[in-house]
Design a protein around this motif. Sequence first.
Motif, PDB file in Angstrom:
ATOM      1  N   ASN A  45     -23.473   4.421  36.686  1.00 46.21           N
ATOM      2  CA  ASN A  45     -24.218   4.898  37.856  1.00 46.21           C
ATOM      3  C   ASN A  45     -25.429   5.741  37.436  1.00 46.21           C
ATOM      4  N   MET A  46     -25.231   6.597  36.415  1.00 42.48           N
ATOM      5  CA  MET A  46     -26.323   7.443  35.946  1.00 42.48           C
ATOM      6  C   MET A  46     -27.452   6.598  35.349  1.00 42.48           C
ATOM      7  N   MET A  47     -27.071   5.614  34.532  1.00 39.12           N
ATOM      8  CA  MET A  47     -28.070   4.742  33.906  1.00 39.12           C
ATOM      9  C   MET A  47     -28.813   3.911  34.952  1.00 39.12           C
ATOM     10  N   GLN A  48     -28.068   3.450  35.955  1.00 36.55           N
ATOM     11  CA  GLN A  48     -28.680   2.672  37.028  1.00 36.55           C
ATOM     12  C   GLN A  48     -29.681   3.529  37.801  1.00 36.55           C
ATOM     13  N   HIS A  49     -29.306   4.769  38.072  1.00 35.82           N
ATOM     14  CA  HIS A  49     -30.195   5.682  38.792  1.00 35.82           C
ATOM     15  C   HIS A  49     -31.471   5.942  37.997  1.00 35.82           C
ATOM     16  N   ASN A  50     -31.305   6.199  36.690  1.00 35.41           N
ATOM     17  CA  ASN A  50     -32.479   6.475  35.848  1.00 35.41           C
ATOM     18  C   ASN A  50     -33.432   5.276  35.807  1.00 35.41           C
ATOM     19  N   LEU A  51     -32.837   4.086  35.725  1.00 34.62           N
ATOM     20  CA  LEU A  51     -33.669   2.883  35.669  1.00 34.62           C
ATOM     21  C   LEU A  51     -34.409   2.665  36.981  1.00 34.62           C
ATOM     22  N   GLU A  52     -33.747   2.965  38.090  1.00 35.79           N
ATOM     23  CA  GLU A  52     -34.392   2.825  39.399  1.00 35.79           C
ATOM     24  C   GLU A  52     -35.543   3.819  39.553  1.00 35.79           C
ATOM     25  N   VAL A  53     -35.338   5.029  39.029  1.00 32.95           N
ATOM     26  CA  VAL A  53     -36.416   6.035  39.078  1.00 32.95           C
ATOM     27  C   VAL A  53     -37.637   5.537  38.321  1.00 32.95           C
ATOM     28  N   VAL A  54     -37.395   4.999  37.120  1.00 30.48           N
ATOM     29  CA  VAL A  54     -38.500   4.481  36.314  1.00 30.48           C
ATOM     30  C   VAL A  54     -39.216   3.345  37.045  1.00 30.48           C
ATOM     31  N   ALA A  55     -38.420   2.466  37.677  1.00 33.03           N
ATOM     32  CA  ALA A  55     -38.998   1.339  38.403  1.00 33.03           C
ATOM     33  C   ALA A  55     -39.850   1.821  39.567  1.00 33.03           C
ATOM     34  N   LYS A  56     -39.378   2.867  40.274  1.00 36.70           N
ATOM     35  CA  LYS A  56     -40.133   3.388  41.415  1.00 36.70           C
ATOM     36  C   LYS A  56     -41.430   4.059  40.974  1.00 36.70           C
ATOM     37  N   VAL A  57     -41.370   4.764  39.851  1.00 37.37           N
ATOM     38  CA  VAL A  57     -42.573   5.445  39.354  1.00 37.37           C
ATOM     39  C   VAL A  57     -43.668   4.443  39.022  1.00 37.37           C
ATOM     40  N   ASN A  58     -43.273   3.315  38.447  1.00 41.19           N
ATOM     41  CA  ASN A  58     -44.256   2.313  38.015  1.00 41.19           C
ATOM     42  C   ASN A  58     -44.534   1.255  39.069  1.00 41.19           C
ATOM     43  N   ALA A  59     -43.812   1.322  40.170  1.00 38.93           N
ATOM     44  CA  ALA A  59     -43.993   0.294  41.194  1.00 38.93           C
ATOM     45  C   ALA A  59     -45.253   0.565  42.001  1.00 38.93           C
ATOM     46  N   VAL A  60     -45.827  -0.498  42.572  1.00 40.02           N
ATOM     47  CA  VAL A  60     -46.985  -0.405  43.458  1.00 40.02           C
ATOM     48  C   VAL A  60     -46.570  -0.956  44.806  1.00 40.02           C
ATOM     49  N   GLU A  61     -46.979  -0.278  45.860  1.00 40.26           N
ATOM     50  CA  GLU A  61     -46.606  -0.701  47.206  1.00 40.26           C
ATOM     51  C   GLU A  61     -47.095  -2.122  47.464  1.00 40.26           C
ATOM     52  N   ALA A  62     -46.202  -2.973  47.831  1.00 34.67           N
ATOM     53  CA  ALA A  62     -46.562  -4.371  48.101  1.00 34.67           C
ATOM     54  C   ALA A  62     -47.225  -4.482  49.462  1.00 34.67           C
ATOM     55  N   PRO A  63     -48.052  -5.514  49.673  1.00 37.92           N
ATOM     56  CA  PRO A  63     -48.675  -5.725  50.991  1.00 37.92           C
ATOM     57  C   PRO A  63     -47.621  -5.854  52.079  1.00 37.92           C
ATOM     58  N   LYS A  64     -47.946  -5.365  53.282  1.00 40.24           N
ATOM     59  CA  LYS A  64     -46.968  -5.335  54.366  1.00 40.24           C
ATOM     60  C   LYS A  64     -46.521  -6.736  54.752  1.00 40.24           C
ATOM     61  N   ASN A  65     -47.403  -7.712  54.647  1.00 44.36           N
ATOM     62  CA  ASN A  65     -47.025  -9.064  55.059  1.00 44.36           C
ATOM     63  C   ASN A  65     -45.947  -9.637  54.149  1.00 44.36           C
TER      64      ASN A  65
END
Length: 262
Positions: A45-65
Amino acid sequence: MNEKINTFLNSGLLDKYLLGETTSAEAEMVESFIIRYPEIENTYNMMQHNLEVVAKVNAVEAPKNILNNILDELDETPVIKLNKTKSRKKWYAFSVAASIAALIFAGSSTYYYNQNQKLKSDTVVVDAEIDDLRNDIAQNNAMLDKVMRQLLKLNNPETEKYIIKGNERAKDLKTVAYINPKEKTSMIDIVSLPELPDEQCYQIWAELQGKMVNLGILDKADRQLRSIPYMEDALALSITIETKGANAIASTNKAVAEISLH
């Protein structure tokens, strides 16, 4: 922590499972360990959370459509019940895939944006170079037109050519005068002029009815065919050395070249 758990955590299987790189057999084993051992589940669970944080930091908001299209697809897709562990894995894989897709989309958007800006910049440079080229062409055409007009005057059968050479005071002096009495035009071509002190200059005169008329200063830097005033019934042309700024009257005793026109 017992040795079995420690061995499992050090095997790297949990990391491979998080990244979706395990085989079917390895995935089944990891899932069984997660269910059986709370320590492994907490670590997962801890590793999954850390990976999700990294993914969110580097993610870019996708177009609404895109989000709307995904939701529409989900509404039309039958819901399949999964067990807790399977559902967790599928959802995590989907979130990682979505993050990767967002990163790819962001990278592609940035690349094409930069390419577009570069293209705009290149277009501005090309437009400026085209404007400069047009100006150069216009200037060259004007110069060519001037040269052609001069050539027409020189090649006119009515144009008379006079070579004016320097005397003992200026042996290297040489100019050529072109006079057309029919069109009433005069031009002079400065071939060579000896050096003079800074306070002195060469000046050309026309002898007319017993007086000398100023036709202008001859400058070594102005070695090109140029027009001079036409004097009707001029008897001769004379070049003198004058003091700069005091040349209203010709200094006949300082004449360095002269030629009769009749």
